[in-house]
Structure formats: C-alpha cells, structure tokens
Design a protein around this motif. Structure first.
Motif, PDB file in Angstrom:
ATOM      1  N   MET A  61       0.840  -1.183   0.000  1.00 38.64           N
ATOM      2  CA  MET A  61       0.000   0.000   0.000  1.00 38.64           C
ATOM      3  C   MET A  61       0.882   1.243   0.000  1.00 38.64           C
ATOM      4  O   MET A  61       1.916   1.272   0.654  1.00 38.64           O
ATOM      5  CB  MET A  61      -0.915   0.006   1.233  1.00 38.64           C
ATOM      6  CG  MET A  61      -1.885   1.166   1.222  1.00 38.64           C
ATOM      7  SD  MET A  61      -2.981   1.292   2.657  1.00 38.64           S
ATOM      8  CE  MET A  61      -3.966  -0.171   2.481  1.00 38.64           C
ATOM      9  N   GLU A 105      -4.557  -1.743  -7.733  1.00 35.53           N
ATOM     10  CA  GLU A 105      -3.339  -2.469  -7.371  1.00 35.53           C
ATOM     11  C   GLU A 105      -2.134  -1.540  -7.262  1.00 35.53           C
ATOM     12  O   GLU A 105      -1.260  -1.759  -6.414  1.00 35.53           O
ATOM     13  CB  GLU A 105      -3.111  -3.623  -8.340  1.00 35.53           C
ATOM     14  CG  GLU A 105      -4.212  -4.673  -8.148  1.00 35.53           C
ATOM     15  CD  GLU A 105      -3.964  -5.998  -8.843  1.00 35.53           C
ATOM     16  OE1 GLU A 105      -2.828  -6.255  -9.261  1.00 35.53           O
ATOM     17  OE2 GLU A 105      -4.936  -6.764  -8.959  1.00 35.53           O
ATOM     18  N   LYS A 106      -2.065  -0.478  -8.069  1.00 40.96           N
ATOM     19  CA  LYS A 106      -0.956   0.484  -7.956  1.00 40.96           C
ATOM     20  C   LYS A 106      -0.960   1.166  -6.590  1.00 40.96           C
ATOM     21  O   LYS A 106       0.098   1.504  -6.063  1.00 40.96           O
ATOM     22  CB  LYS A 106      -1.029   1.536  -9.066  1.00 40.96           C
ATOM     23  CG  LYS A 106      -0.547   1.025 -10.401  1.00 40.96           C
ATOM     24  CD  LYS A 106      -0.570   2.108 -11.456  1.00 40.96           C
ATOM     25  CE  LYS A 106      -0.031   1.541 -12.770  1.00 40.96           C
ATOM     26  NZ  LYS A 106       0.016   2.548 -13.828  1.00 40.96           N
ATOM     27  N   GLY A 164      -2.220  -0.310  -3.935  1.00 35.82           N
ATOM     28  CA  GLY A 164      -2.047  -1.373  -2.948  1.00 35.82           C
ATOM     29  C   GLY A 164      -3.258  -1.641  -2.067  1.00 35.82           C
ATOM     30  O   GLY A 164      -3.122  -2.150  -0.957  1.00 35.82           O
ATOM     31  N   TRP A 189      -5.919  -3.634  -2.991  1.00 34.51           N
ATOM     32  CA  TRP A 189      -6.526  -4.938  -3.282  1.00 34.51           C
ATOM     33  C   TRP A 189      -5.860  -5.927  -2.335  1.00 34.51           C
ATOM     34  O   TRP A 189      -4.689  -6.268  -2.498  1.00 34.51           O
ATOM     35  CB  TRP A 189      -6.297  -5.326  -4.740  1.00 34.51           C
ATOM     36  CG  TRP A 189      -7.005  -6.578  -5.153  1.00 34.51           C
ATOM     37  CD1 TRP A 189      -6.453  -7.810  -5.330  1.00 34.51           C
ATOM     38  CD2 TRP A 189      -8.401  -6.738  -5.452  1.00 34.51           C
ATOM     39  NE1 TRP A 189      -7.407  -8.716  -5.711  1.00 34.51           N
ATOM     40  CE2 TRP A 189      -8.619  -8.082  -5.795  1.00 34.51           C
ATOM     41  CE3 TRP A 189      -9.487  -5.868  -5.446  1.00 34.51           C
ATOM     42  CZ2 TRP A 189      -9.877  -8.572  -6.136  1.00 34.51           C
ATOM     43  CZ3 TRP A 189     -10.727  -6.360  -5.798  1.00 34.51           C
ATOM     44  CH2 TRP A 189     -10.921  -7.692  -6.138  1.00 34.51           C
ATOM     45  N   GLN A 190      -6.596  -6.345  -1.314  1.00 30.36           N
ATOM     46  CA  GLN A 190      -6.003  -7.141  -0.244  1.00 30.36           C
ATOM     47  C   GLN A 190      -6.949  -8.235   0.230  1.00 30.36           C
ATOM     48  O   GLN A 190      -8.140  -8.218  -0.083  1.00 30.36           O
ATOM     49  CB  GLN A 190      -5.654  -6.238   0.952  1.00 30.36           C
ATOM     50  CG  GLN A 190      -4.631  -5.176   0.642  1.00 30.36           C
ATOM     51  CD  GLN A 190      -4.370  -4.277   1.849  1.00 30.36           C
ATOM     52  OE1 GLN A 190      -4.786  -4.565   2.969  1.00 30.36           O
ATOM     53  NE2 GLN A 190      -3.678  -3.179   1.623  1.00 30.36           N
TER      54      GLN A 190
END
Length: 149
Positions: free
Chosen positions: A1, A99-100, A102, A104-105
């Motif tokens: 992230m 995703e860039k 961070g 998406w977890q």
C-alpha cells in the motif's frame, strides 16, 4: 500500500461519463483519492454522500476528489447520478489503479476470506506527494477526517 511520502502513481482511468482521467493532469492541485469496495452499497453510499455534502468546503480548501472502485462504468454512472455526486469516480474493472495504490487485499467478513478493495483514502499535495493515508475511514463523517489533516 502507498504510504506517506510516496509519489502519486501514474494511471489512466475511465470516469462515470466515459471520459479518461489521467493522473498527469492531477498534479498542481491537492488531491483526495478514495477507494471504496462497491457502488450503491450502504457504507460506500454513506461515504460518497458525506463527501458530496461537504464538497463545497473541501473544494474551498483546495481539494480535488476522485473516487475509485472496480465497478463498471455503467454502475459508476448510475451511482453518480442517483446520489448527484459532484466529483469523478473511476471504473477500474481491471484493478490497475487499485493495485498500484495497494488496496486490493485479503479481507475477512463473517468468517469468510476473500480478495477485495480495502476502503482507504489517500491525500496528495500539489506536487503529487502523499501527505496522508486514512485507513480507518468513518463513512458517515469522512470529510471531517480529510479536513482535519
């Protein structure tokens, strides 16, 4: 992230009206990028409407707002029109921007684990440097979290 001190990632996304939003055009303004799991759900609606209701003050303080979720353009358009959102929301179906940043977890809900968007807000200065990361978003009072910083 992304964390405080990081540079705004370069990205292009499609907003609710089908227009391209390029991160290169966001430099020079204070920017709030908020990620939400899904349009038209209770928490996401509360967050977007709180930002809408406080938009004049956020704008007065020099902030530009940009929402992002993995919803389709059609869903974002419906969400934006239904709640009269005065700011752009990006349909990031490929999760490139998500995703860039961070967000998406792995998430846990009702004993189930799954991948998804973690509700997070990033604040950037005029030079595109991250000055604040808000991970514990208060959906019904989110604007005050941004304005306090």
């Amino acid at each position: 992230m992304l964390k405080v001190g990081d540079q705004l990632p370069q990205f292009e996304g499609t907003n609710q009206d089908g227009a391209t939003i390029d991160s290169k055009n966001l430099i020079g303004k204070k920017l709030v990028v908020f990620f939400y799991p899904k349009a038209n759900t209770p928490g996401c609606t509360a967050e977007a409407c709180n930002l809408r209701d406080n938009y004049a003050e956020l704008k007065k303080q020099g902030f530009q707002l940009l929402g992002v979720s993995a919803d389709a353009v059609k869903s974002q358009k419906n969400f934006s029109e239904k709640y009269e959102l005065p700011f752009d929301i990006i349909a990031d179906e490929t999760r490139d921007i998500i995703e860039k940043f961070g967000v998406w977890q792995l998430k846990k809900f009702m004993g189930r684990e799954f991948m998804g968007i973690v509700r997070t807000t990033f604040v950037f200065d005029e030079n595109g440097i991250c000055t604040e990361v808000i991970e514990k978003v208060k959906t019904k009072d989110h604007a005050s979290q941004i304005l306090e910083e």
